[in-house]
Design a protein around this motif. Structure first.
Motif, PDB file in Angstrom:
ATOM      1  N   SER A   1       0.831  -1.198   0.000  1.00  0.00           N
ATOM      2  CA  SER A   1       0.000   0.000   0.000  1.00  0.00           C
ATOM      3  C   SER A   1       0.867   1.251   0.000  1.00  0.00           C
ATOM      4  N   ALA A   2       0.205   2.389  -0.199  1.00  0.00           N
ATOM      5  CA  ALA A   2       0.868   3.692  -0.146  1.00  0.00           C
ATOM      6  C   ALA A   2      -0.168   4.737   0.238  1.00  0.00           C
TER       7      ALA A   2
ATOM      8  N   GLN B   1      -0.803   9.085  -8.732  1.00  0.00           N
ATOM      9  CA  GLN B   1       0.465   9.022  -8.003  1.00  0.00           C
ATOM     10  C   GLN B   1       0.427   8.012  -6.868  1.00  0.00           C
ATOM     11  N   VAL B   2      -0.683   7.955  -6.134  1.00  0.00           N
ATOM     12  CA  VAL B   2      -0.743   7.028  -5.006  1.00  0.00           C
ATOM     13  C   VAL B   2      -0.807   5.587  -5.501  1.00  0.00           C
ATOM     14  N   CYS B   3      -1.463   5.353  -6.654  1.00  0.00           N
ATOM     15  CA  CYS B   3      -1.501   3.998  -7.217  1.00  0.00           C
ATOM     16  C   CYS B   3      -0.108   3.565  -7.672  1.00  0.00           C
ATOM     17  N   VAL B   4       0.598   4.463  -8.364  1.00  0.00           N
ATOM     18  CA  VAL B   4       1.954   4.144  -8.826  1.00  0.00           C
ATOM     19  C   VAL B   4       2.883   3.911  -7.640  1.00  0.00           C
ATOM     20  N   ALA B   5       2.725   4.711  -6.576  1.00  0.00           N
ATOM     21  CA  ALA B   5       3.556   4.536  -5.383  1.00  0.00           C
ATOM     22  C   ALA B   5       3.292   3.193  -4.723  1.00  0.00           C
ATOM     23  N   ALA B   6       2.028   2.767  -4.682  1.00  0.00           N
ATOM     24  CA  ALA B   6       1.696   1.474  -4.082  1.00  0.00           C
ATOM     25  C   ALA B   6       2.302   0.331  -4.888  1.00  0.00           C
TER      26      ALA B   6
END
Length: 252
Positions: free
Chosen positions: A50-51, A165-170
């Motif tokens: 997760s992120a 961005q949060v999906c790519v970070a996760a």
């Protein structure tokens, strides 16, 4: 302000012994010119991670109100018109485009006088310019203009960017954890076989149509903090496990 700790990621892997792979049925080759089902990859690592990210508002809307009451209609109109022109000129000189300014006017008769009222709404993408314009107008116009506290919000484009961005970070966190699992067993990570977004959450933040109920006593930074948007994402991924990790790559 410290962000809450993201939920712990579950990381697990299953290493299929070579003997089990040898006993697996051999897939029938697909006829020439036709694509058959993909061959089993054998060993895989299954990872969930997760992120959590945050983004401050990218727009601010400021409302300025002014009015005049005179015995003559022309005098009331001209008094407000001069101040409207000064407000628009001050904003333009500081880089605010014309399309980001909206003016509404209301003219009425009150008893034996004429009343002219106007409201100017200015949208800023640069909060430093916003402060400069508001400070100048307070200095030059004083009580002749009433400036409301700024309303900070996110444009749809900014919200979409935060989600991506949060999906790519996760996904990046999940891949790094899968690499650590493989290294623990002396293996190397292969290509991704499956990446699935399992859960996304969003909270906080304001949109343009949101009516702010923040007290006027809040500072500028407190208003920005109240309008900050947060997003979290949890993904599940399956990666192929390759052979022994290259010693040279391990040393790099």
């Amino acid at each position: 302000m410290a962000l809450p700790a993201p939920p712990p990621a579950r990381v697990f892997a299953e290493l299929v012994p070579a003997q089990a792979q040898a006993q697996a049925p051999t897939p029938t080759p697909a006829p020439a010119g036709r694509g058959g089902p993909p061959a089993p990859t054998g060993r895989e690592v299954h990872v969930s991670g997760s992120a959590e990210l945050s983004a401050g508002p990218d727009r601010a809307r400021v409302s300025l109100r002014l009015g005049s009451r005179k015995e003559e209609a022309g005098a009331a109109r001209s008094s407000v018109a001069r101040r409207l022109e000064y407000i628009a000129q001050s904003a333009r000189q500081r880089g605010v485009p014309e399309e980001n300014m909206t003016v509404t006017e209301d003219f009425s008769r009150v008893e034996n006088t004429y009343q002219m009222e106007a409201e100017v709404c200015i949208i800023f993408s640069d909060f430093g310019k916003m402060q400069n314009v508001c400070n100048l107008l307070i200095e030059k116009l004083g009580t002749a203009v009433t400036i409301s506290p700024p309303h900070f919000y996110h444009t749809p484009e900014a919200t979409d960017t935060l989600r991506r961005q949060v999906c790519v970070a996760a996904v990046g966190n999940t891949r790094r954890k899968a690499q650590e699992v493989c290294r623990l067993f002396g293996q190397s990570l292969g290509k991704p076989l499956l990446i699935r977004e399992e859960e996304t959450k969003e909270w906080g933040g304001h949109i343009d149509s949101h009516l702010s109920n923040s007290p006027d006593s809040l500072t500028l930074q407190e208003r920005i903090q109240n309008a900050t948007a947060y997003a979290s994402c949890r993904v599940f991924a399956v990666f192929e496990i390759k052979g022994k990790e290259n010693r040279r790559n391990k040393l790099l």
